[in-house]
Design a protein around this motif. Structure first.
Motif, PDB file in Angstrom:
ATOM      1  N   ARG A 193       0.826  -1.212   0.000  1.00 60.49           N
ATOM      2  CA  ARG A 193       0.000   0.000   0.000  1.00 60.49           C
ATOM      3  C   ARG A 193       0.857   1.258   0.000  1.00 60.49           C
ATOM      4  N   THR A 197       1.001   4.281  -4.784  1.00 64.39           N
ATOM      5  CA  THR A 197       0.725   5.463  -5.608  1.00 64.39           C
ATOM      6  C   THR A 197       1.917   5.774  -6.507  1.00 64.39           C
ATOM      7  N   GLN A 224       8.758  17.249  -8.423  1.00 66.08           N
ATOM      8  CA  GLN A 224       8.501  18.120  -7.266  1.00 66.08           C
ATOM      9  C   GLN A 224       7.833  17.290  -6.175  1.00 66.08           C
ATOM     10  N   PHE A 226       9.275  14.937  -2.616  1.00 61.74           N
ATOM     11  CA  PHE A 226      10.046  13.697  -2.429  1.00 61.74           C
ATOM     12  C   PHE A 226       9.488  12.966  -1.218  1.00 61.74           C
ATOM     13  N   GLY A 227       8.154  12.951  -1.106  1.00 70.26           N
ATOM     14  CA  GLY A 227       7.493  12.226  -0.026  1.00 70.26           C
ATOM     15  C   GLY A 227       7.085  10.855  -0.513  1.00 70.26           C
ATOM     16  N   ASN A 228       5.966  10.393  -0.008  1.00 72.76           N
ATOM     17  CA  ASN A 228       5.494   9.061  -0.344  1.00 72.76           C
ATOM     18  C   ASN A 228       5.387   8.853  -1.861  1.00 72.76           C
ATOM     19  N   VAL A 229       4.785   9.806  -2.555  1.00 75.14           N
ATOM     20  CA  VAL A 229       4.529   9.636  -3.989  1.00 75.14           C
ATOM     21  C   VAL A 229       5.786   9.932  -4.815  1.00 75.14           C
ATOM     22  N   ASP A 249      11.783  19.892  -2.996  1.00 74.10           N
ATOM     23  CA  ASP A 249      10.821  19.703  -1.902  1.00 74.10           C
ATOM     24  C   ASP A 249      10.732  20.999  -1.100  1.00 74.10           C
ATOM     25  N   HIS A 250      10.135  20.940   0.105  1.00 73.31           N
ATOM     26  CA  HIS A 250       9.916  22.189   0.838  1.00 73.31           C
ATOM     27  C   HIS A 250      11.219  22.798   1.353  1.00 73.31           C
ATOM     28  N   ALA A 300       4.488  16.224  -7.581  1.00 76.37           N
ATOM     29  CA  ALA A 300       4.037  15.214  -6.608  1.00 76.37           C
ATOM     30  C   ALA A 300       4.092  15.799  -5.198  1.00 76.37           C
ATOM     31  N   ALA A 301       3.718  17.097  -5.088  1.00 75.89           N
ATOM     32  CA  ALA A 301       3.765  17.735  -3.770  1.00 75.89           C
ATOM     33  C   ALA A 301       2.378  18.256  -3.374  1.00 75.89           C
ATOM     34  N   LEU A 302       2.031  19.416  -3.928  1.00 80.35           N
ATOM     35  CA  LEU A 302       0.815  20.100  -3.478  1.00 80.35           C
ATOM     36  C   LEU A 302      -0.081  20.427  -4.660  1.00 80.35           C
ATOM     37  N   GLY A 322       1.334  13.417 -10.223  1.00 79.75           N
ATOM     38  CA  GLY A 322       1.364  12.551  -9.038  1.00 79.75           C
ATOM     39  C   GLY A 322       0.509  13.123  -7.929  1.00 79.75           C
ATOM     40  N   ALA A 323       0.553  14.451  -7.757  1.00 81.39           N
ATOM     41  CA  ALA A 323      -0.266  15.122  -6.743  1.00 81.39           C
ATOM     42  C   ALA A 323      -1.707  15.202  -7.210  1.00 81.39           C
ATOM     43  N   ASN A 324      -2.595  15.532  -6.299  1.00 81.15           N
ATOM     44  CA  ASN A 324      -3.985  15.815  -6.665  1.00 81.15           C
ATOM     45  C   ASN A 324      -4.098  17.285  -7.027  1.00 81.15           C
ATOM     46  N   ASN A 349      -2.415   9.021 -10.401  1.00 81.66           N
ATOM     47  CA  ASN A 349      -2.117   8.706  -8.989  1.00 81.66           C
ATOM     48  C   ASN A 349      -3.150   7.751  -8.367  1.00 81.66           C
TER      49      ASN A 349
HETATM   50  P1  NAD Z   1       4.074  13.568   1.587  1.00 80.63           P
HETATM   51  O1  NAD Z   1       3.673  14.426   2.730  1.00 80.63           O
HETATM   52  O2  NAD Z   1       4.665  12.231   1.814  1.00 80.63           O
HETATM   53  O3  NAD Z   1       5.176  14.387   0.701  1.00 80.63           O
HETATM   54  C1  NAD Z   1       4.953  15.692   0.257  1.00 80.63           C
HETATM   55  C2  NAD Z   1       6.220  16.212  -0.387  1.00 80.63           C
HETATM   56  O4  NAD Z   1       5.953  17.510  -0.916  1.00 80.63           O
HETATM   57  C3  NAD Z   1       7.397  16.361   0.572  1.00 80.63           C
HETATM   58  O5  NAD Z   1       8.590  15.959  -0.068  1.00 80.63           O
HETATM   59  C4  NAD Z   1       7.421  17.855   0.829  1.00 80.63           C
HETATM   60  O6  NAD Z   1       8.722  18.334   1.144  1.00 80.63           O
HETATM   61  C5  NAD Z   1       6.987  18.391  -0.512  1.00 80.63           C
HETATM   62  N1  NAD Z   1       6.505  19.773  -0.407  1.00 80.63           N
HETATM   63  C6  NAD Z   1       5.674  20.293   0.522  1.00 80.63           C
HETATM   64  N2  NAD Z   1       5.540  21.618   0.322  1.00 80.63           N
HETATM   65  C7  NAD Z   1       6.277  21.927  -0.762  1.00 80.63           C
HETATM   66  C8  NAD Z   1       6.549  23.132  -1.472  1.00 80.63           C
HETATM   67  N3  NAD Z   1       6.007  24.299  -1.090  1.00 80.63           N
HETATM   68  N4  NAD Z   1       7.361  23.083  -2.543  1.00 80.63           N
HETATM   69  C9  NAD Z   1       7.940  21.931  -2.941  1.00 80.63           C
HETATM   70  N5  NAD Z   1       7.716  20.756  -2.307  1.00 80.63           N
HETATM   71  C10 NAD Z   1       6.903  20.761  -1.240  1.00 80.63           C
HETATM   72  O7  NAD Z   1       2.812  13.524   0.625  1.00 80.63           O
HETATM   73  P2  NAD Z   1       2.441  12.402  -0.455  1.00 80.63           P
HETATM   74  O8  NAD Z   1       1.681  11.329   0.199  1.00 80.63           O
HETATM   75  O9  NAD Z   1       3.663  12.082  -1.260  1.00 80.63           O
HETATM   76  O10 NAD Z   1       1.408  13.219  -1.369  1.00 80.63           O
HETATM   77  C11 NAD Z   1       1.828  14.142  -2.365  1.00 80.63           C
HETATM   78  C12 NAD Z   1       0.649  14.473  -3.264  1.00 80.63           C
HETATM   79  O11 NAD Z   1       0.147  13.274  -3.838  1.00 80.63           O
HETATM   80  C13 NAD Z   1      -0.557  15.133  -2.574  1.00 80.63           C
HETATM   81  O12 NAD Z   1      -1.170  16.004  -3.516  1.00 80.63           O
HETATM   82  C14 NAD Z   1      -1.477  13.960  -2.309  1.00 80.63           C
HETATM   83  O13 NAD Z   1      -2.833  14.364  -2.197  1.00 80.63           O
HETATM   84  C15 NAD Z   1      -1.250  13.162  -3.568  1.00 80.63           C
HETATM   85  N6  NAD Z   1      -1.639  11.748  -3.463  1.00 80.63           N
HETATM   86  C16 NAD Z   1      -1.076  10.940  -2.512  1.00 80.63           C
HETATM   87  C17 NAD Z   1      -1.445   9.600  -2.460  1.00 80.63           C
HETATM   88  C18 NAD Z   1      -0.808   8.648  -1.477  1.00 80.63           C
HETATM   89  O14 NAD Z   1      -1.113   7.461  -1.537  1.00 80.63           O
HETATM   90  N7  NAD Z   1       0.096   9.095  -0.614  1.00 80.63           N
HETATM   91  C19 NAD Z   1      -2.416   9.097  -3.332  1.00 80.63           C
HETATM   92  C20 NAD Z   1      -2.974   9.943  -4.295  1.00 80.63           C
HETATM   93  C21 NAD Z   1      -2.561  11.277  -4.346  1.00 80.63           C
END
Ligand code: NAD
Length: 423
Positions: A193, A197, A224, A226-229, A249-250, A300-302, A322-324, A349
């Motif tokens: 799980r 994504t 953009q 480097f979190g989960n996605v 990333d941030h 893949a951030a915001l 990758g992001a929504n 995603n």
């Molecule tokens: P996460 O919190 O694991 O990672 C977010 C990343 O974005 C981090 O690396 C953070 O440093 C970076 N970030 C935050 N603010 C930033 C900025 N101002 N500029 C540049 N980078 C920035 O989140 P996630 O789970 O990887 O989710 C990322 C996106 O993917 C979101 O839009 C989320 O809705 C979407 N999403 C996630 C999943 C999932 O299974 N995790 C599924 C579908 C969609």
């Protein structure tokens, strides 16, 4: 404008963006247009008061929501967000996009979403647990393994899902693992799980590349987030021979022309909390990131990161969402005019919700699959769904986002028509 008395119309709010997307699909729905207003209103929206006792003895009240946008194809499915900016309108839009995503991938679900208007970082762990349990109990009226299945979203995680599952189970008097997905593995969570994504993002990117004749070997990828996605997508592209030349990333933006070492970058992030200052990388300023020549750009951030101004400068073959909601409406138009293809979030995603579906199926049968089985099924479902959206875009001569909406809305409204109206 939105036709709903309980909403104040707002120009570029998420719900208005969603309604504009539905307007664009209308010409392609044929006889099903008769049912289209179904999509322009949520089936059910529950607003709850969430009172909790704080550690210092005071009582605090929070606003909670659970919106079931559409249940024509199955139970509701969608995450729960804890954030101080959560509003009913935002949750409605997020629920509606879940209807579209679930139908685009052909998962047997409707669309739902929940949220609590709270800053969870201001709560202690015990307060967070009390908030989660009271919210779950309040929305217990409408959730359940066969009714509506929440999952993690912004600021919610596997531990919060464990508390939700426990609270719901206590209230119904039986362990109901299938009431939420994204749970820890020992209590009915699914293998695969966490990376699902990012894996799905890669599968859709690879299939797009193949269709436009782009060889992934040596292809330049810019990410953009480097979190989960983002980190998993970067890892998969690098493993396929692509060069991930920049990650933002941030904390900052790192660059390496020959391709970043993703495993080393992950270790640096684990140690320091962000990509900034990773050994062997150059530092770029935040804005020049958006004009780096590359083949694949992965936000893949915001949400809202690709603005009109940035869209003018993007130098990529395609954007892989990758992001929504990372691309504003204006940017979408500019990219289309400039010939930069956008592979939309609702398909790119959808790997996460697909493995959530696998988790729910495994919980029902209490029979758990291996990670290899899960990844193979994920690949088949996401690859097949993308292929259908791609063919629809070709047939209709429309962008992939419109095609994904046409596929999804057709499925939802066909189900609506078949079920008919009661009474
Ligand atoms: P996460 O919190 O694991 O990672 C977010 C990343 O974005 C981090 O690396 C953070 O440093 C970076 N970030 C935050 N603010 C930033 C900025 N101002 N500029 C540049 N980078 C920035 O989140 P996630 O789970 O990887 O989710 C990322 C996106 O993917 C979101 O839009 C989320 O809705 C979407 N999403 C996630 C999943 C999932 O299974 N995790 C599924 C579908 C969609």
């Amino acid at each position: 404008m939105n036709g709903l008395s309980y909403l104040t119309p707002a120009g570029d709010s998420p719900w208005s963006t969603y309604l504009a997307q539905i307007d664009r699909v209308e010409p392609y729905l044929g006889r099903l247009t008769r049912w289209i207003d179904t999509l322009r209103r949520p089936k059910r929206a529950l607003i709850v008061d969430v009172p909790i006792e704080l550690d210092d003895g005071r009582v605090a009240h929070f606003e909670g929501f659970r919106v079931q946008h559409n249940l024509s194809r199955g139970p509701g499915k969608g995450g729960v967000r804890f954030h101080p900016d959560v509003t009913l309108e935002e949750v409605m839009a997020l629920a509606a996009w879940m209807t579209i995503k679930n139908a685009a991938v052909n998962l047997p679900y409707g669309g739902a979403k929940g949220g609590v208007r709270v800053d969870p970082s201001a709560l202690s762990r015990k307060e967070l647990e009390r908030l989660t349990r009271r919210y779950t109990s309040e929305i217990g009226l409408i959730i359940g393994p066969e009714k509506d299945i929440p999952a993690p979203d912004v600021n919610t995680n596997a531990q919060i899902m464990a508390w939700m599952m426990d609270t719901y189970s206590a209230n119904v008097g039986a362990t109901a693992t299938g009431v939420v997905t994204g749970k820890p593995i020992p209590i009915g969570g699914s293998l695969g799980r966490v990376k699902a994504t990012g894996r799905g993002v890669f599968t859709v990117g690879r299939e797009t590349a193949r269709r436009i004749g782009l060889d992934l070997a040596g292809a330049r990828v810019v990410v953009q987030g480097f979190g989960n996605v983002g980190s998993v997508a970067a890892e998969r592209f690098a493993a396929a021979g692509a060069r991930v030349i920049a990650v933002q990333d941030h904390t900052g933006t790192v660059y390496r022309e020959a391709g970043l070492d993703i495993a080393a970058l992950q270790q640096h992030v684990n140690r320091s909390g962000g990509v900034a200052g990773a050994p062997g990388t150059e530092t770029l300023d935040g804005e020049s990131f958006w004009q780096l020549p590359c083949e694949i750009l992965i936000p893949a951030a915001l949400e809202g990161q690709i603005t009109g101004a940035r869209a003018q400068r993007i130098d990529a073959r395609f954007v892989l969402e990758g992001a929504n909601g990372p691309t504003t409406q204006q940017a979408d138009q500019i990219l289309a005019e400039r010939g930069v293809m956008v592979v939309p979030d609702v398909i790119a995603n959808a790997g996460g919700v697909t493995v959530s579906y696998f988790e729910w199926v495994q919980d029902f049968s209490s029979f758990f699959w291996t990670e290899d089985e899960i990844n193979a099924r994920l690949e088949r479902i996401i690859g097949g769904a993308f292929s259908h959206v791609w063919d629809t875009a070709q047939q209709l001569g429309v962008p992939l986002r419109t095609a994904a909406f046409v596929v999804a809305c057709t499925r939802v409204l066909e189900a609506r028509e078949l079920r008919g109206l009661y009474p």
